[in-house]
Design a protein around this motif. Structure first.
Motif, short mmCIF file in Angstrom:
data_model
loop_
_atom_site.label_atom_id
_atom_site.label_comp_id
_atom_site.label_asym_id
_atom_site.label_seq_id
_atom_site.Cartn_x
_atom_site.Cartn_y
_atom_site.Cartn_z
N MET A 95 1.15 -1.17 0.20
CA MET A 95 0.02 0.11 0.07
C MET A 95 0.33 1.05 0.52
SD MET A 95 -2.84 0.68 2.37
CE MET A 95 -4.24 -0.43 2.65
N ARG A 96 1.01 2.26 -1.07
CA ARG A 96 1.38 3.66 -0.85
C ARG A 96 1.38 4.25 0.81
NH1 ARG A 96 2.36 8.68 -2.93
NH2 ARG A 96 0.18 9.30 -2.99
N ASP A 97 2.91 4.45 0.67
CA ASP A 97 2.55 5.54 1.91
C ASP A 97 2.38 6.42 1.47
OD1 ASP A 97 3.74 6.28 3.80
OD2 ASP A 97 5.10 6.03 4.55
N THR A 98 1.42 6.91 2.28
CA THR A 98 0.64 9.25 2.07
C THR A 98 1.34 10.07 2.80
OG1 THR A 98 -1.22 8.38 2.79
CG2 THR A 98 -0.81 8.30 0.15
N SER A 99 1.62 9.68 4.37
CA SER A 99 1.54 10.03 5.14
C SER A 99 3.54 10.98 5.23
CB SER A 99 1.61 9.87 6.24
OG SER A 99 2.63 8.40 6.64
N SER A 100 3.48 10.15 4.16
CA SER A 100 5.93 10.68 4.33
C SER A 100 6.63 10.58 2.53
CB SER A 100 6.71 9.02 4.81
OG SER A 100 6.26 8.58 5.79
N PRO A 101 7.64 11.64 3.43
CA PRO A 101 8.31 11.39 1.59
C PRO A 101 9.24 10.62 1.26
CG PRO A 101 9.24 13.15 3.25
CD PRO A 101 7.89 12.60 3.60
N ALA A 102 9.17 10.49 -0.18
CA ALA A 102 9.98 9.74 -0.63
C ALA A 102 11.43 9.33 0.04
CB ALA A 102 9.94 9.33 -2.09
N LYS A 103 11.71 8.49 0.11
CA LYS A 103 13.33 8.59 0.46
C LYS A 103 14.50 8.42 -0.76
CE LYS A 103 12.98 6.62 4.66
NZ LYS A 103 11.86 6.98 5.46
N GLY A 104 15.31 9.44 -0.37
CA GLY A 104 16.57 9.13 -1.06
C GLY A 104 16.07 10.92 -2.22
N ALA A 105 14.84 11.42 -2.16
CA ALA A 105 14.20 12.38 -2.78
C ALA A 105 15.24 13.35 -3.11
CB ALA A 105 12.75 13.15 -2.21
N PRO A 106 14.72 14.38 -4.54
CA PRO A 106 16.15 15.55 -5.04
C PRO A 106 15.66 16.38 -3.92
CG PRO A 106 14.25 14.83 -5.95
CD PRO A 106 14.28 13.55 -6.23
N LYS A 107 16.56 16.78 -3.37
CA LYS A 107 16.58 18.46 -3.08
C LYS A 107 16.70 19.81 -3.10
CE LYS A 107 17.29 16.37 1.35
NZ LYS A 107 16.60 15.22 1.42
N PRO A 108 16.14 21.06 -2.95
CA PRO A 108 16.13 22.52 -3.77
C PRO A 108 17.35 22.31 -4.37
CG PRO A 108 14.92 22.12 -1.65
CD PRO A 108 15.12 20.89 -1.50
N THR A 109 17.36 23.30 -5.36
CA THR A 109 18.56 24.01 -5.48
C THR A 109 19.54 24.86 -4.70
OG1 THR A 109 17.92 23.84 -7.95
CG2 THR A 109 20.16 25.49 -7.01
N PHE A 110 18.01 25.98 -4.07
CA PHE A 110 19.11 26.59 -2.89
C PHE A 110 17.58 26.46 -1.44
CE2 PHE A 110 18.92 29.55 -6.66
CZ PHE A 110 20.65 29.77 -6.39
N ARG A 111 18.58 26.57 -0.24
CA ARG A 111 17.66 26.05 1.27
C ARG A 111 17.31 27.58 1.26
NH1 ARG A 111 16.69 21.63 3.64
NH2 ARG A 111 17.48 19.54 2.21
N HIS A 112 15.61 27.84 1.70
CA HIS A 112 15.94 29.33 2.22
C HIS A 112 14.85 29.05 3.37
CE1 HIS A 112 15.17 29.99 -1.54
NE2 HIS A 112 13.90 29.66 -1.50
N GLY A 113 14.94 30.31 4.08
CA GLY A 113 13.69 29.85 5.49
C GLY A 113 12.44 30.91 5.17
N PRO A 114 11.31 30.19 6.08
CA PRO A 114 10.10 31.07 5.70
C PRO A 114 10.79 32.50 5.79
CG PRO A 114 10.35 29.73 8.06
CD PRO A 114 11.67 29.48 7.21
N ARG A 115 11.37 33.40 6.61
CA ARG A 115 11.71 35.22 6.44
C ARG A 115 12.01 35.63 4.98
NH1 ARG A 115 14.04 37.95 11.33
NH2 ARG A 115 12.33 36.20 12.13
N THR A 116 13.06 34.79 4.37
CA THR A 116 14.20 34.38 3.32
C THR A 116 12.86 33.95 2.45
OG1 THR A 116 15.64 34.14 4.12
CG2 THR A 116 15.81 33.98 1.83
N GLY A 117 12.06 33.20 2.74
CA GLY A 117 11.36 32.70 1.46
C GLY A 117 9.96 34.35 1.24
N LYS A 118 9.52 34.38 2.14
CA LYS A 118 8.08 35.57 2.24
C LYS A 118 9.55 36.69 1.51
CE LYS A 118 5.78 34.15 6.25
NZ LYS A 118 5.16 33.31 6.07
N ALA A 119 10.64 37.03 1.65
CA ALA A 119 11.09 38.21 1.04
C ALA A 119 11.67 37.96 -0.13
CB ALA A 119 12.58 38.52 2.27
N LEU A 120 11.71 36.77 -1.09
CA LEU A 120 11.96 37.17 -1.92
C LEU A 120 10.14 36.93 -2.63
CD1 LEU A 120 15.02 34.20 -2.49
CD2 LEU A 120 14.62 36.15 -2.68
#
Lengths: 83, 156
Positions: B1-26
């Motif tokens: 059965m497909r697990d719908t609560s968890s992200p897939a293991k080994g999933a690709p990551k975003p190029t830039f990581r930023h927090g909520p404050r930076t995200g809001k400013a952008l």
């Protein structure tokens, strides 16, 4: 509204949000949202959380607010005294 | 059965990581940049060198911030397959798309209404509006996701 006492069980087990999140396979922020009552988890996630703590899901989630811990302990010790 | 609560293991990551404050400013700069460029081009005389420079800078800032937002945490969140998100992230993403759809529908309606009731909507103005709409369509889900995100204290 669904009430929960995940933070209580998490503190008792000495788990950080990150560790609990890893155990149930979600983002650590999601644990924070659930603890604050800002997000209601799916049945699947609720069962995973209960399984992680080794308790039935009703011990973690309830439709009515959980009584304060001091009240529960008081009631339990009162019961032991009466017995 | 497909697990719908968890992200897939080994999933690709975003190029830039930023927090909520930076995200809001952008998100604010990205959402404001091109519409400001459009408004300046539309409302103010194009012969003015200062207006040209300001509108170009607004457009540039909007596009750069939009690209950073798009390839960063919130763009990843908004565009990743559901299997790479946990259930809360997927639900948040769904809400972001619904809100984006509403905003875009309103902007389109306002554009159509403006063109109908004024004689100012030249072909160039409509081209500029379409460019703004295209850009908004690309970044709005990421921007709404960033604007809706709440910073939680991770300390236990």
């Amino acid at each position: 509204m669904v009430h929960n006492r995940i933070s209580l069980f998490r503190a008792e087990k000495g788990l950080s949000r990150k560790e609990l999140a890893a155990a149930v396979g979600v983002n650590p922020q999601t644990i924070g949202f659930i603890e604050r009552g800002d997000y209601q988890p799916s049945c699947e996630l609720a069962l995973k959380l209960a399984q992680t703590f080794g308790v039935p899901v009703e011990a973690l989630f309830s439709l009515s607010p959980f009584p304060p811990l001091s009240e529960q302990l008081g009631a339990r010790s009162q019961g032991a005294t009466n017995a | 059965m497909r697990d719908t609560s968890s992200p897939a293991k080994g999933a690709p990551k975003p190029t830039f990581r930023h927090g909520p404050r930076t995200g809001k400013a952008l998100a604010v700069v990205a959402l404001g940049g091109l519409p400001l460029w459009f408004a300046l081009k539309f409302a103010l005389p194009s012969e003015s060198g200062v207006v040209e420079v300001v509108s170009a800078l607004a457009a540039l800032a909007g596009v750069v911030c939009g690209i950073v937002l798009f390839v960063g945490t919130y763009g990843f969140w908004a565009n990743a397959p559901a299997a790479m998100l946990d259930e809360r992230q997927a639900a948040e993403r769904d809400q972001a798309y619904i809100q984006s759809f509403r905003v875009l529908a309103l902007v389109l309606l306002a554009g159509w209404f403006g063109a109908e009731i004024t004689d100012l909507a030249s072909a160039q103005v409509l081209r500029n509006l379409l460019l703004v709409l295209f850009f908004l369509t690309l970044i709005l889900p990421s921007a709404v996701t960033a604007l809706r995100d709440v910073a939680l204290d991770d300390a236990d």
